[in-house]
Write a protein that holds these residues in place. Structure first.
Motif, PDB file in Angstrom:
ATOM      1  N   SER A 160       5.545 -20.141  -6.306  1.00  0.00           N
ATOM      2  CA  SER A 160       6.748 -19.934  -5.512  1.00  0.00           C
ATOM      3  C   SER A 160       7.952 -20.012  -6.421  1.00  0.00           C
ATOM      4  O   SER A 160       8.118 -20.961  -7.178  1.00  0.00           O
TER       5      SER A 160
ATOM      6  N   GLY B  79       1.688 -24.790  -2.968  1.00  0.00           N
ATOM      7  CA  GLY B  79       3.011 -24.197  -2.778  1.00  0.00           C
ATOM      8  C   GLY B  79       4.106 -25.204  -3.016  1.00  0.00           C
ATOM      9  O   GLY B  79       3.854 -26.320  -3.476  1.00  0.00           O
TER      10      GLY B  79
ATOM     11  N   GLU C  49       5.760 -23.646   1.010  1.00  0.00           N
ATOM     12  CA  GLU C  49       5.968 -22.209   0.814  1.00  0.00           C
ATOM     13  C   GLU C  49       5.229 -21.721  -0.418  1.00  0.00           C
ATOM     14  O   GLU C  49       5.239 -22.368  -1.462  1.00  0.00           O
TER      15      GLU C  49
ATOM     16  N   LYS D  75       6.557 -16.586  -0.631  1.00  0.00           N
ATOM     17  CA  LYS D  75       7.420 -16.293   0.518  1.00  0.00           C
ATOM     18  C   LYS D  75       6.684 -16.368   1.846  1.00  0.00           C
ATOM     19  O   LYS D  75       7.071 -15.727   2.814  1.00  0.00           O
TER      20      LYS D  75
END
Lengths: 325, 172
Positions: A320, B103, B133, B136
């Motif tokens: 990310s 994430g 996340e 995205k």
């Protein structure tokens, strides 16, 4: 939501592929009187469809309006699942919010929420997404894949490929994808995709894919601070683009890719994604919340994770980040 | 006890790293991996001993795990031995809210907003406690238990692994 009769009528015209259908035939198939058929045709005209009526031949649609209600999207739509249920509103706070609610209430896979105007369109981390009336495509798609939640991020890359393919087909432009799923045309951002997951620990309830596409904006319609980095398809193409056509193309590409993905996994999607990737082999900077890593983008893993080789040779696996080219 | 996904995740991480050999031991569970490049015979062994204070765990058969995405590790073997139940019973009755995927952990919906929850907050099963996340994709994590937040184990913006505990909750 539209009426069932209306949906059937448009489906008839879709199947006729521009040929005339007699009023008699329409009234038989729809199970209503000739007068009722005439009224439905008039309603379509009011909504901006152009119809030709010829004695003894019947009716045909010559032009669909540049609107994106369920009518225009389902007219000629070739998918089986995606976009078969459409929730349209002229003005919404955000299509994501509505899709969340619909998904929670049990909306079927493939349900599409679409609007002409979003008052609080959202991007990553609640950043506003500028979505003025009638110029773009603001839509959210509900999927219910039987995959483990940790694989769901792959769908965001799949979505980018579907949108890129659709844009390419309808406009002839050549889109680039910036990891993970921004779409650039000639280096400027034209599409943003944001996905949200409703899941329990081991099971996905729904994946909601929000897609914002700048289609017909003029440059002055963008806020000044993003004019240098944003673009619309029509600005790049030099002509207006029919939004309903683009939505149909994207839905069909999406459905095909989604089937492939569910059957064969991520690999076929990965290859297509790499074909559109703008960053592979280039020096980029990955901005994560606590860090910035500079390096060469080597590609993506079989999970879709970005591999970045820093100057010291260490390979970073980026799950990310904001990518700066 | 390690879940098959966790073992898979471990293999992936080891495979992608420069680590040649990896040993992990915890509460009767032992994971041992070696890469083909090293001198030691090529295999990954996972030994798990179940510490189940109440009900006996279902007998797990040895599994050969296909690993198409992990070419460097060729086989995974899961062995399980029953052990006397005198092993330490988990005395803490705290519920761990774990991350369902790899994430970035976000404690609040946007950088300026207050966190979803803080220590001392009461949560219900469907209270959103954070966002994780990746690529995205935003996953709103729910508490999945009624109780009180006792500890926040991760900082905002931190990368979390699959299965990593994020919060400790005292159930009610």
């Amino acid at each position: 939501m539209q009426s069932e009769t209306r949906r059937k009528l448009l489906e008839l015209f879709s199947q006729a592929k521009g040929d005339f259908i007699s009023g008699q035939k329409i009234s038989e198939i729809l199970g209503c009187s000739r007068t009722a058929v005439w009224k439905h045709i008039e309603d379509l005209r009011k909504e901006g469809f152009e119809l030709e009526a010829v004695r003894r031949l019947g009716y045909r649609i010559t032009k669909a309006p540049d609107k994106i209600t369920a009518n225009e999207i389902q007219f000629g739509l070739q998918t089986e699942v995606l976009g078969r249920h459409i929730y349209y509103e002229e003005e919404v706070t955000s299509t994501q919010k509505i899709a969340h609610k619909l998904a929670y209430e049990g909306a079927p896979e493939g349900t599409l929420v679409v609007a002409e105007l979003q008052t609080t369109g959202r991007g990553r981390l609640d950043r506003t997404w500028f979505s003025p009336k009638g110029t773009g495509i603001w839509m959210s798609l509900i999927l219910r894949p039987a995959i483990p939640p940790q694989k769901a991020p792959q769908l965001t890359l799949l979505a980018a490929v579907a949108v890129a393919q659709g844009i390419q087909e309808v406009t002839g432009l050549f889109p680039d994808i910036k990891w993970p799923n921004d779409i650039l045309i000639n280096g400027k951002k034209a599409v943003g995709i944001l996905t949200e997951l409703q899941a329990e620990s081991e099971r996905i309830h729904s994946v909601i894919i929000g897609i914002g596409i700048n289609v017909n904006q003029e440059i002055e319609q963008f806020p000044e601070e993003i004019q240098r980095i944003a673009t619309s398809l029509s600005l790049e193409k030099g002509e207006k683009i029919n939004r309903a056509e683009l939505i149909k193309a994207i839905l069909l590409k999406f459905e095909t890719l989604y089937r492939q993905y569910l059957q064969h996994g991520f690999l076929p999607i990965k290859l297509l994604w790499e074909g559109y990737s703008v960053s592979i082999g280039k020096e980029i900077i990955a901005h994560t919340p606590n860090d910035s890593i500079k390096g060469k983008a080597l590609g993506i893993t079989d999970e879709g994770v970005l591999m970045l080789e820093a100057a010291d040779g260490v390979i970073h696996y980026i799950h990310s980040a904001d990518i700066e080219l | 006890m390690l879940k098959i996904q966790e073992i898979r995740e471990l293999i992936r991480l080891i495979d992608q790293s420069s680590i040649e050999e990896f040993v992990y031991e915890n509460e009767g569970t032992k994971v041992h991996m070696k890469k083909p490049g090293s001198n030691i015979p090529l295999e990954t062994v996972v030994k798990q001993t179940v510490v189940e204070p109440t009900a006996p765990a279902p007998k797990q058969e040895p599994v050969v795990q296909p690993t198409p995405a992990q070419p460097a590790v060729q086989a995974v073997e899961v062995k399980q031995e029953e052990k006397p139940k005198q092993e330490a019973v988990n005395t803490e009755n705290l519920h761990k809210i774990t991350s369902p995927m790899v994430g970035t952990f976000y404690a609040s919906p946007s950088p300026d907003a207050p966190p979803y929850v803080k220590v001392g907050d009461k949560v219900k099963t469907d209270t959103v406690v954070c966002i994780v996340e990746a690529m995205k994709l935003f996953n709103e994590i729910e508490a999945e238990v009624n109780g009180e937040i006792v500890e926040v184990l991760v900082k905002n913006g931190e990368l979390v692994e699959y299965g990593q505990p994020l919060f400790l909750v005292k159930p009610e």
